[in-house]
Design a protein around this motif. Sequence first.
Motif, PDB file in Angstrom:
ATOM      1  N   PHE A  10       0.757  -1.127   0.313  1.00 39.44           N
ATOM      2  CA  PHE A  10      -0.007  -0.044   0.120  1.00 39.44           C
ATOM      3  C   PHE A  10       0.805   1.260  -0.078  1.00 39.44           C
ATOM      4  O   PHE A  10       0.508   2.219  -0.715  1.00 39.44           O
ATOM      5  CB  PHE A  10      -0.986  -0.024   1.473  1.00 39.44           C
ATOM      6  N   CYS A  11       1.949   1.271   0.791  1.00 40.98           N
ATOM      7  CA  CYS A  11       2.772   2.428   0.893  1.00 40.98           C
ATOM      8  C   CYS A  11       3.950   2.513   0.033  1.00 40.98           C
ATOM      9  O   CYS A  11       4.663   3.329  -0.210  1.00 40.98           O
ATOM     10  CB  CYS A  11       3.309   2.893   2.357  1.00 40.98           C
ATOM     11  N   GLY A  12       4.105   1.323  -0.809  1.00 45.42           N
ATOM     12  CA  GLY A  12       5.365   1.170  -1.781  1.00 45.42           C
ATOM     13  C   GLY A  12       6.711   0.979  -1.251  1.00 45.42           C
ATOM     14  O   GLY A  12       7.517   0.741  -1.791  1.00 45.42           O
ATOM     15  N   ALA A  13       6.744   0.677   0.182  1.00 42.25           N
ATOM     16  CA  ALA A  13       7.953   0.333   0.928  1.00 42.25           C
ATOM     17  C   ALA A  13       8.310  -1.210   0.434  1.00 42.25           C
ATOM     18  O   ALA A  13       9.807  -1.392   0.384  1.00 42.25           O
ATOM     19  CB  ALA A  13       7.899   0.281   2.423  1.00 42.25           C
ATOM     20  N   VAL A  54      11.256 -10.547  -4.199  1.00 39.40           N
ATOM     21  CA  VAL A  54      11.034  -9.330  -3.380  1.00 39.40           C
ATOM     22  C   VAL A  54      12.256  -8.179  -3.961  1.00 39.40           C
ATOM     23  O   VAL A  54      13.378  -8.670  -3.729  1.00 39.40           O
ATOM     24  CB  VAL A  54      10.971  -9.293  -2.021  1.00 39.40           C
ATOM     25  N   VAL A  55      11.941  -7.107  -4.441  1.00 42.64           N
ATOM     26  CA  VAL A  55      12.992  -6.463  -5.109  1.00 42.64           C
ATOM     27  C   VAL A  55      13.241  -5.119  -4.088  1.00 42.64           C
ATOM     28  O   VAL A  55      14.430  -4.684  -4.615  1.00 42.64           O
ATOM     29  CB  VAL A  55      12.727  -6.098  -6.432  1.00 42.64           C
ATOM     30  N   GLN A  56      12.426  -4.914  -3.364  1.00 44.13           N
ATOM     31  CA  GLN A  56      12.856  -3.809  -2.403  1.00 44.13           C
ATOM     32  C   GLN A  56      12.005  -4.107  -1.080  1.00 44.13           C
ATOM     33  O   GLN A  56      10.931  -4.576  -1.243  1.00 44.13           O
ATOM     34  CB  GLN A  56      12.269  -2.597  -3.170  1.00 44.13           C
ATOM     35  N   ARG A  72       1.364 -15.786   5.744  1.00 42.87           N
ATOM     36  CA  ARG A  72       0.840 -14.585   5.200  1.00 42.87           C
ATOM     37  C   ARG A  72       1.824 -13.547   5.348  1.00 42.87           C
ATOM     38  O   ARG A  72       2.302 -13.308   6.633  1.00 42.87           O
ATOM     39  CB  ARG A  72      -0.647 -14.223   5.845  1.00 42.87           C
ATOM     40  N   LYS A  73       2.206 -12.860   4.285  1.00 45.73           N
ATOM     41  CA  LYS A  73       3.031 -11.696   4.336  1.00 45.73           C
ATOM     42  C   LYS A  73       2.526 -10.300   4.113  1.00 45.73           C
ATOM     43  O   LYS A  73       1.813 -10.045   3.425  1.00 45.73           O
ATOM     44  CB  LYS A  73       4.371 -11.940   3.454  1.00 45.73           C
ATOM     45  N   TRP A  74       2.890  -9.371   5.051  1.00 43.23           N
ATOM     46  CA  TRP A  74       2.541  -7.823   4.796  1.00 43.23           C
ATOM     47  C   TRP A  74       3.469  -7.083   5.064  1.00 43.23           C
ATOM     48  O   TRP A  74       4.550  -7.475   5.759  1.00 43.23           O
ATOM     49  CB  TRP A  74       1.234  -7.689   5.783  1.00 43.23           C
ATOM     50  N   CYS A  75       3.728  -5.831   4.590  1.00 41.16           N
ATOM     51  CA  CYS A  75       4.341  -4.481   4.908  1.00 41.16           C
ATOM     52  C   CYS A  75       4.243  -4.154   6.468  1.00 41.16           C
ATOM     53  O   CYS A  75       3.054  -3.847   6.990  1.00 41.16           O
ATOM     54  CB  CYS A  75       4.141  -3.388   4.091  1.00 41.16           C
ATOM     55  N   LYS A  76       5.296  -3.898   7.118  1.00 42.20           N
ATOM     56  CA  LYS A  76       5.323  -3.458   8.506  1.00 42.20           C
ATOM     57  C   LYS A  76       4.963  -2.041   8.577  1.00 42.20           C
ATOM     58  O   LYS A  76       4.416  -1.577   9.828  1.00 42.20           O
ATOM     59  CB  LYS A  76       6.465  -4.132   9.374  1.00 42.20           C
ATOM     60  N   SER A  77       5.227  -1.323   7.595  1.00 36.48           N
ATOM     61  CA  SER A  77       4.893  -0.031   7.624  1.00 36.48           C
ATOM     62  C   SER A  77       3.548   0.578   7.316  1.00 36.48           C
ATOM     63  O   SER A  77       3.120   1.337   8.338  1.00 36.48           O
ATOM     64  CB  SER A  77       5.790   0.923   6.821  1.00 36.48           C
ATOM     65  N   CYS A  78       3.006  -0.209   6.595  1.00 33.50           N
ATOM     66  CA  CYS A  78       1.523   0.247   6.134  1.00 33.50           C
ATOM     67  C   CYS A  78       0.480  -0.627   6.230  1.00 33.50           C
ATOM     68  O   CYS A  78      -0.807  -0.649   6.475  1.00 33.50           O
ATOM     69  CB  CYS A  78       1.643   0.744   4.495  1.00 33.50           C
TER      70      CYS A  78
END
Length: 142
Positions: A10-13, A54-56, A72-78
């Motif tokens: 969602f945030c692009g991180a 995963v490139v970034q 299940r995997k998700w971004c810790k920032s958003c």
Amino acid sequence: MSKRYSGKCFCGAVEIEVTGDAVAQGYCHCASCRSWSAGPVNAFTLWAPGSVQVVQGKDNILSYNKTPRSTRKWCKSCGGHIMTDHPGFKLVDVYAATIPDYPFTPAVHVHYQEAVLRIKDGLPKMKDMPKEMGGSGATLPE
């Protein structure tokens, strides 16, 4: 040369890349996927693990195992959902919305006996999962 499609949280991180074509595509109606996606149905694309990179932002990914069958995997920032590893099936589910430019062409509905949103699209409606994935292989009417 295989086509490549990019996606991100969602945030692009966290950015990912998938290469080639998905092994399977469809909709899951199980309670776990509905709860995880916060929607009445979840659109999936299944890939061989080597086709997903995963490139970034690899260090920005958190994971959770509700069962041994799925990570299940998700971004810790958003909190944006990225993918689910299914090691027993040797597949990775990259949520269709994560890779918006990939030509999503669903072929099946799985766990349709749990559906809360009936979809009349002419695709097969599996009671649970295909036999080759440990399900009954039974289909249900639209």
